[in-house]
Write a protein that holds these residues in place. Structure first.
Motif, PDB file in Angstrom:
ATOM      1  N   ASP A 251     -22.144   3.510 -21.460  1.00 27.60           N
ATOM      2  CA  ASP A 251     -20.795   2.995 -21.222  1.00 27.60           C
ATOM      3  C   ASP A 251     -20.066   2.648 -22.518  1.00 27.60           C
ATOM      4  N   TYR A 252     -20.735   2.812 -23.659  1.00 27.79           N
ATOM      5  CA  TYR A 252     -20.121   2.415 -24.936  1.00 27.79           C
ATOM      6  C   TYR A 252     -20.130   3.578 -25.931  1.00 27.79           C
ATOM      7  N   LEU A 253     -20.101   4.800 -25.428  1.00 31.56           N
ATOM      8  CA  LEU A 253     -20.178   5.958 -26.315  1.00 31.56           C
ATOM      9  C   LEU A 253     -18.954   6.077 -27.219  1.00 31.56           C
ATOM     10  N   ILE A 254     -17.825   5.548 -26.814  1.00 31.58           N
ATOM     11  CA  ILE A 254     -16.609   5.687 -27.613  1.00 31.58           C
ATOM     12  C   ILE A 254     -16.572   4.664 -28.744  1.00 31.58           C
ATOM     13  N   ASN A 255     -16.821   3.406 -28.429  1.00 30.72           N
ATOM     14  CA  ASN A 255     -16.672   2.369 -29.450  1.00 30.72           C
ATOM     15  C   ASN A 255     -17.994   1.871 -30.014  1.00 30.72           C
ATOM     16  N   ALA A 256     -19.124   2.239 -29.401  1.00 29.37           N
ATOM     17  CA  ALA A 256     -20.439   1.828 -29.929  1.00 29.37           C
ATOM     18  C   ALA A 256     -21.450   2.925 -29.615  1.00 29.37           C
ATOM     19  N   TRP A 257     -21.235   4.099 -30.200  1.00 25.85           N
ATOM     20  CA  TRP A 257     -22.033   5.273 -29.876  1.00 25.85           C
ATOM     21  C   TRP A 257     -23.503   5.111 -30.230  1.00 25.85           C
ATOM     22  N   TRP A 258     -23.811   4.269 -31.203  1.00 30.92           N
ATOM     23  CA  TRP A 258     -25.193   4.132 -31.662  1.00 30.92           C
ATOM     24  C   TRP A 258     -26.102   3.566 -30.577  1.00 30.92           C
ATOM     25  N   LEU A 259     -25.549   2.847 -29.619  1.00 31.60           N
ATOM     26  CA  LEU A 259     -26.375   2.256 -28.567  1.00 31.60           C
ATOM     27  C   LEU A 259     -27.041   3.321 -27.700  1.00 31.60           C
ATOM     28  N   ALA A 260     -26.437   4.500 -27.584  1.00 30.92           N
ATOM     29  CA  ALA A 260     -27.025   5.585 -26.801  1.00 30.92           C
ATOM     30  C   ALA A 260     -27.585   6.697 -27.681  1.00 30.92           C
ATOM     31  N   VAL A 261     -26.932   6.953 -28.813  1.00 27.35           N
ATOM     32  CA  VAL A 261     -27.340   8.077 -29.657  1.00 27.35           C
ATOM     33  C   VAL A 261     -28.693   7.821 -30.315  1.00 27.35           C
ATOM     34  N   ILE A 262     -28.921   6.615 -30.823  1.00 29.31           N
ATOM     35  CA  ILE A 262     -30.179   6.337 -31.527  1.00 29.31           C
ATOM     36  C   ILE A 262     -31.375   6.416 -30.579  1.00 29.31           C
ATOM     37  N   PRO A 263     -31.367   5.773 -29.399  1.00 28.27           N
ATOM     38  CA  PRO A 263     -32.494   5.984 -28.475  1.00 28.27           C
ATOM     39  C   PRO A 263     -32.633   7.434 -28.024  1.00 28.27           C
ATOM     40  N   GLY A 264     -31.491   8.116 -27.841  1.00 26.75           N
ATOM     41  CA  GLY A 264     -31.562   9.520 -27.461  1.00 26.75           C
ATOM     42  C   GLY A 264     -32.231  10.372 -28.518  1.00 26.75           C
ATOM     43  N   LEU A 265     -31.962  10.079 -29.792  1.00 27.13           N
ATOM     44  CA  LEU A 265     -32.611  10.825 -30.875  1.00 27.13           C
ATOM     45  C   LEU A 265     -34.106  10.563 -30.911  1.00 27.13           C
ATOM     46  N   VAL A 266     -34.504   9.331 -30.648  1.00 27.71           N
ATOM     47  CA  VAL A 266     -35.942   9.025 -30.620  1.00 27.71           C
ATOM     48  C   VAL A 266     -36.625   9.801 -29.501  1.00 27.71           C
ATOM     49  N   ILE A 267     -36.000   9.855 -28.324  1.00 30.34           N
ATOM     50  CA  ILE A 267     -36.558  10.622 -27.214  1.00 30.34           C
ATOM     51  C   ILE A 267     -36.648  12.098 -27.581  1.00 30.34           C
ATOM     52  N   PHE A 268     -35.576  12.623 -28.174  1.00 32.41           N
ATOM     53  CA  PHE A 268     -35.531  14.046 -28.515  1.00 32.41           C
ATOM     54  C   PHE A 268     -36.609  14.416 -29.527  1.00 32.41           C
ATOM     55  N   PHE A 269     -36.692  13.661 -30.620  1.00 27.63           N
ATOM     56  CA  PHE A 269     -37.648  14.013 -31.671  1.00 27.63           C
ATOM     57  C   PHE A 269     -39.086  13.758 -31.235  1.00 27.63           C
ATOM     58  N   THR A 270     -39.302  12.781 -30.361  1.00 30.57           N
ATOM     59  CA  THR A 270     -40.661  12.539 -29.877  1.00 30.57           C
ATOM     60  C   THR A 270     -41.145  13.695 -29.016  1.00 30.57           C
ATOM     61  N   THR A 271     -40.349  14.086 -28.041  1.00 25.78           N
ATOM     62  CA  THR A 271     -40.750  15.199 -27.179  1.00 25.78           C
ATOM     63  C   THR A 271     -40.823  16.516 -27.955  1.00 25.78           C
ATOM     64  N   LEU A 272     -39.911  16.714 -28.907  1.00 24.94           N
ATOM     65  CA  LEU A 272     -39.951  17.930 -29.724  1.00 24.94           C
ATOM     66  C   LEU A 272     -41.211  17.973 -30.577  1.00 24.94           C
ATOM     67  N   SER A 273     -41.587  16.847 -31.173  1.00 34.58           N
ATOM     68  CA  SER A 273     -42.780  16.801 -32.025  1.00 34.58           C
ATOM     69  C   SER A 273     -44.040  17.075 -31.214  1.00 34.58           C
ATOM     70  N   ILE A 274     -44.110  16.506 -30.007  1.00 35.96           N
ATOM     71  CA  ILE A 274     -45.281  16.761 -29.165  1.00 35.96           C
ATOM     72  C   ILE A 274     -45.347  18.229 -28.757  1.00 35.96           C
ATOM     73  N   SER A 275     -44.204  18.825 -28.472  1.00 39.39           N
ATOM     74  CA  SER A 275     -44.179  20.242 -28.098  1.00 39.39           C
ATOM     75  C   SER A 275     -44.609  21.129 -29.261  1.00 39.39           C
ATOM     76  N   ILE A 276     -44.140  20.813 -30.471  1.00 44.71           N
ATOM     77  CA  ILE A 276     -44.539  21.601 -31.646  1.00 44.71           C
ATOM     78  C   ILE A 276     -46.036  21.480 -31.889  1.00 44.71           C
ATOM     79  N   LEU A 277     -46.553  20.266 -31.808  1.00 52.08           N
ATOM     80  CA  LEU A 277     -47.989  20.070 -31.995  1.00 52.08           C
ATOM     81  C   LEU A 277     -48.781  20.735 -30.877  1.00 52.08           C
ATOM     82  N   GLY A 278     -48.234  20.725 -29.655  1.00 51.25           N
ATOM     83  CA  GLY A 278     -48.903  21.401 -28.554  1.00 51.25           C
ATOM     84  C   GLY A 278     -48.982  22.904 -28.758  1.00 51.25           C
ATOM     85  N   ASP A 279     -47.910  23.509 -29.277  1.00 56.52           N
ATOM     86  CA  ASP A 279     -47.948  24.936 -29.588  1.00 56.52           C
ATOM     87  C   ASP A 279     -48.988  25.243 -30.652  1.00 56.52           C
TER      88      ASP A 279
END
Length: 291
Positions: A251-279
């Motif tokens: 609900d704060y993507l316009i005036n406080a984007w970091w509240l959603a973007v930073i957790p989203g990046l952690v989710i993205f890089f965590t799942t990506l890293s596990i997938s790369i290691l799995g390959d």
């Protein structure tokens, strides 16, 4: 005249395996995530539930107006985002790890039962596997939470049985194939019990594909937990998780984007890293993928 032929020394063409850059980066990131999972409570700058309304909506470094006391900024209640991110990562990874392990043990055990007993037991387990593979699990989880309520016990149960049918199907096929191998027949001829054959000989030989399946299922379990928490059916306050942080920040993507973007990046890089290691593990452990 005798001609002496000298043979050039034969050089081995085999090179030591080199860790690719992507695998190295993924491994390093997962080591960091593991450290956070183990020691989040000890390294958090503030208590993750601490509220300071005077510091609300502080931007992260290096944006204008950031506070040196809150490097990743603060949320609408003035809570330190770094502290909440550490604890949320700990919660999400721990829940996903417990769910993945439980599902692997359950599915592997049912796969052994189906292969060993055969008959109606095999048919019943195979029918459950087909049912689990055909039904959209997210819809089933929503229905279960609607009827039984959103309790932590129900939530852990749903995460634990997520993806069990994959382990059961893989294990059943591998055990049926391994039982016809020479080592299994030899141990059986020497009087070895089925439990000893399965535990001491069959299971270690089929562990490679199961480990690969775990690396595939683990990031999916993380996304499953974050999806339920994002829509408010998973982890609830005062606890926190990556999905809950993402849901609170939408609900704060316009005036406080970091509240959603930073957790989203952690989710993205965590799942990506596990997938790369799995390959990488699949290339090492799965003979069918080796050239």
């Amino acid at each position: 005249m005798t001609v002496v032929s000298e043979k050039a020394p034969v050089r081995s063409t085999r090179k030591p395996p080199r860790l690719q850059l992507g695998v190295a980066l993924a491994t390093g990131f997962l080591v960091l995530i593991l450290f956070v999972t183990l020691f989040a409570q000890a390294i958090q700058p503030y208590a993750f539930e601490h509220i300071s309304l005077l510091d609300r909506m502080k931007p992260p470094f290096p944006l204008e107006g950031y506070s040196a006391d809150h490097l990743l900024g603060t949320d609408r209640l003035g809570r330190d985002l770094l502290s909440r991110l550490l604890v949320a990562t700990q919660t999400s990874i721990a829940l996903a790890l417990l769910g993945t392990i439980f599902g692997a043990v359950l599915g592997t055990g049912l796969g052994f039962m189906a292969a060993h007993y055969g008959g109606w037991v095999d048919e019943a387990i195979s029918a459950l596997v087909d049912f689990g593979a055909a039904m959209p699990y997210f819809i089933i989880a929503l229905a279960v939470l609607a009827f039984l309520g959103n309790s932590m016990l129900v939530f852990l149960f749903l995460m634990g049985i997520y993806g069990w049918e994959r382990y059961a199907r893989i294990t059943r096929g591998l055990v049926l194939s391994a039982r016809q191998e020479g080592y299994a027949l030899a141990v059986h001829a020497l009087g070895g019990s089925p439990a000893r054959i399965y535990a001491r000989h069959v299971l270690p030989n089929i562990m490679g594909p199961l480990i690969v399946q775990i690396t595939i299922n683990f990031p999916e379990t993380i996304l499953f937990e974050t999806s339920l928490s994002f829509i408010g059916l998973g982890i609830r306050p005062p606890l926190t998780s990556l999905g809950q942080l993402l849901g609170d920040g939408r609900d704060y993507l316009i005036n406080a984007w970091w509240l959603a973007v930073i957790p989203g990046l952690v989710i993205f890089f965590t799942t990506l890293s596990i997938s790369i290691l799995g390959d990488h593990l699949r290339a090492r452990l799965d003979p069918s993928s080796q050239g």
